[in-house]
Design an enzyme around this catalytic site. Structure first.
Site, PDB file in Angstrom:
ATOM      1  CE1 TYR A   1       1.549   3.399  -3.102  1.00  0.00           C
ATOM      2  CE2 TYR A   1      -0.794   3.474  -2.603  1.00  0.00           C
ATOM      3  CZ  TYR A   1       0.499   3.941  -2.402  1.00  0.00           C
ATOM      4  OH  TYR A   1       0.722   4.937  -1.510  1.00  0.00           O
TER       5      TYR A   1
ATOM      6  CG  HIS B   1       3.889  -0.871  -0.246  1.00  0.00           C
ATOM      7  ND1 HIS B   1       3.255  -0.181  -1.245  1.00  0.00           N
ATOM      8  CD2 HIS B   1       4.589   0.045   0.464  1.00  0.00           C
ATOM      9  CE1 HIS B   1       3.570   1.099  -1.145  1.00  0.00           C
ATOM     10  NE2 HIS B   1       4.372   1.261  -0.110  1.00  0.00           N
TER      11      HIS B   1
END
Ligand code: C5P
Length: 331
Positions: free
Chosen positions: A259, A307
């Site tokens: 995400y 990430h």
């Protein structure tokens, strides 16, 4: 005769008045022209927020390029509000981020409680034809050290910082002004009375946390220690919409990584609430670690966690190339 004598001076007066009015009008038009030229000269990039609407910046949506339009979706609400309803589908996407076990109805009950305590709609200044909302987004990269960006950052209407990024002691490089601070419970710090606390929720606990940390105290547990209390102005609390996180992941990152990072969420958020965006303090060190400007890196294997750090960085560079924002790199 008498009539002519009295009439002539009156006509001359009207002419003089007209001339003065025309001159004033020309002067005003010149001043507006110079102002618009100066604004454009100072701000040579696209103003995405005004997609289809009036804009006081140099460029508006009609000039937005196809690349930007492919990624940007103005209809996605950046923040939760009392009226907004998250779809179950988006909830099911969101609950995977940090393995939320509780149900959609529990989420809805928690959000209802949220708006009994905080403003029912977030305070966001909308676009105006006579104003150009300028925003600085300040990431936490160690590459800010040595830069002279502080005064430039402070010049913006909105200055968005994130997590624990301090200003004290780093004013020359990062500035002093903060209007919005984007955090999640595990990264939160105390704020002054004028700064918006912008919470990015990755699980229902994060919504519970903001309510409790600003009232009776939070005593739950997370993957890291969480502050039981926090100082912030309750009237300035904003919670990012889980569907906005999904949109950032799907539209902007094309589902790369688990995400988006707080920093990348902040950049896309700025594209939605500002007319002009300038980005500072992004970029890993030579080993690919997200080092911070206020500390020496201890964990040399930090990298960018869950990430897609490199991809996010490339996207910021592409946004700059497309003139949708301005990206300030180390000097
Ligand atoms: O480390 P932290 O998550 O507090 O940093 C905030 C954001 O700043 C990150 O999410 C990332 O987007 C950006 N950052 C960066 N390069 C670094 C450190 C942080 O791009 N060296």
């Amino acid at each position: 005769m008498e009539m002519i004598i009295t009439y002539q001076p009156a006509k001359m007066n009207t002419k003089v008045k007209m001339n003065t009015k025309v001159k004033m009008l020309i002067l005003l038009l010149c001043m507006t022209g110079i102002g618009l030229f100066w604004r454009g000269y100072m701000s040579p990039y696209t103003s995405p927020q005004v997609l289809g609407g009036p804009c006081a910046c140099r460029r508006c949506l009609s000039e937005a390029n196809p690349w930007f339009v492919q990624h940007f979706n103005q209809s996605v609400e950046p923040f939760l509000s009392a009226k907004y309803l998250l779809t179950e589908d988006s909830f099911n996407w969101w609950r995977r981020l940090q393995l939320e076990k509780r149900s959609f109805s529990f989420y809805k009950e928690t959000v209802d409680q949220l708006f009994q305590m905080f403003p029912s709609s977030p305070r966001v200044e909308g676009p105006r034809p006579d104003h150009c909302r300028t925003c600085a987004v300040v990431g936490n990269s160690g590459n800010l050290i040595g830069t002279p960006y502080g005064p430039m950052i402070d010049y913006h209407d909105i200055v968005i910082r994130m997590n624990g990024g301090p200003t004290q002691g780093y004013e020359a490089h990062v500035g002093t002004k903060t209007t919005h601070r984007i955090v999640y419970p595990e990264s939160a710090v105390d704020l002054d009375d004028k700064t918006h606390l912008v919470v990015v929720p990755f699980k229902i606990m994060d919504i519970e946390w903001v309510m409790k940390a600003l009232s009776t105290g939070f005593h739950g547990r997370s993957y890291m220690p969480v502050r039981p209390f926090i100082k912030a102005n309750k009237d300035l609390v904003m919670v990012v919409n889980p569907a906005f996180l999904r949109y950032v992941h799907d539209n902007w990152l094309r589902k790369r990584g688990s995400y988006p990072s707080t920093g990348f969420i902040a950049v896309v958020l700025a594209l939605h609430i500002c007319d002009e965006v300038e980005v500072f303090g992004y970029g890993a060190d030579a080993d690919g670690n997200w080092n911070h400007y206020w500390e020496t890196l201890k964990n040399k294997r930090l990298k960018t966690g869950l990430h897609p750090g490199n991809h996010e960085y490339d996207m910021i560079q592409e946004l700059a190339k497309q003139q949708s924002l301005k990206f300030y790199k180390p000097t």
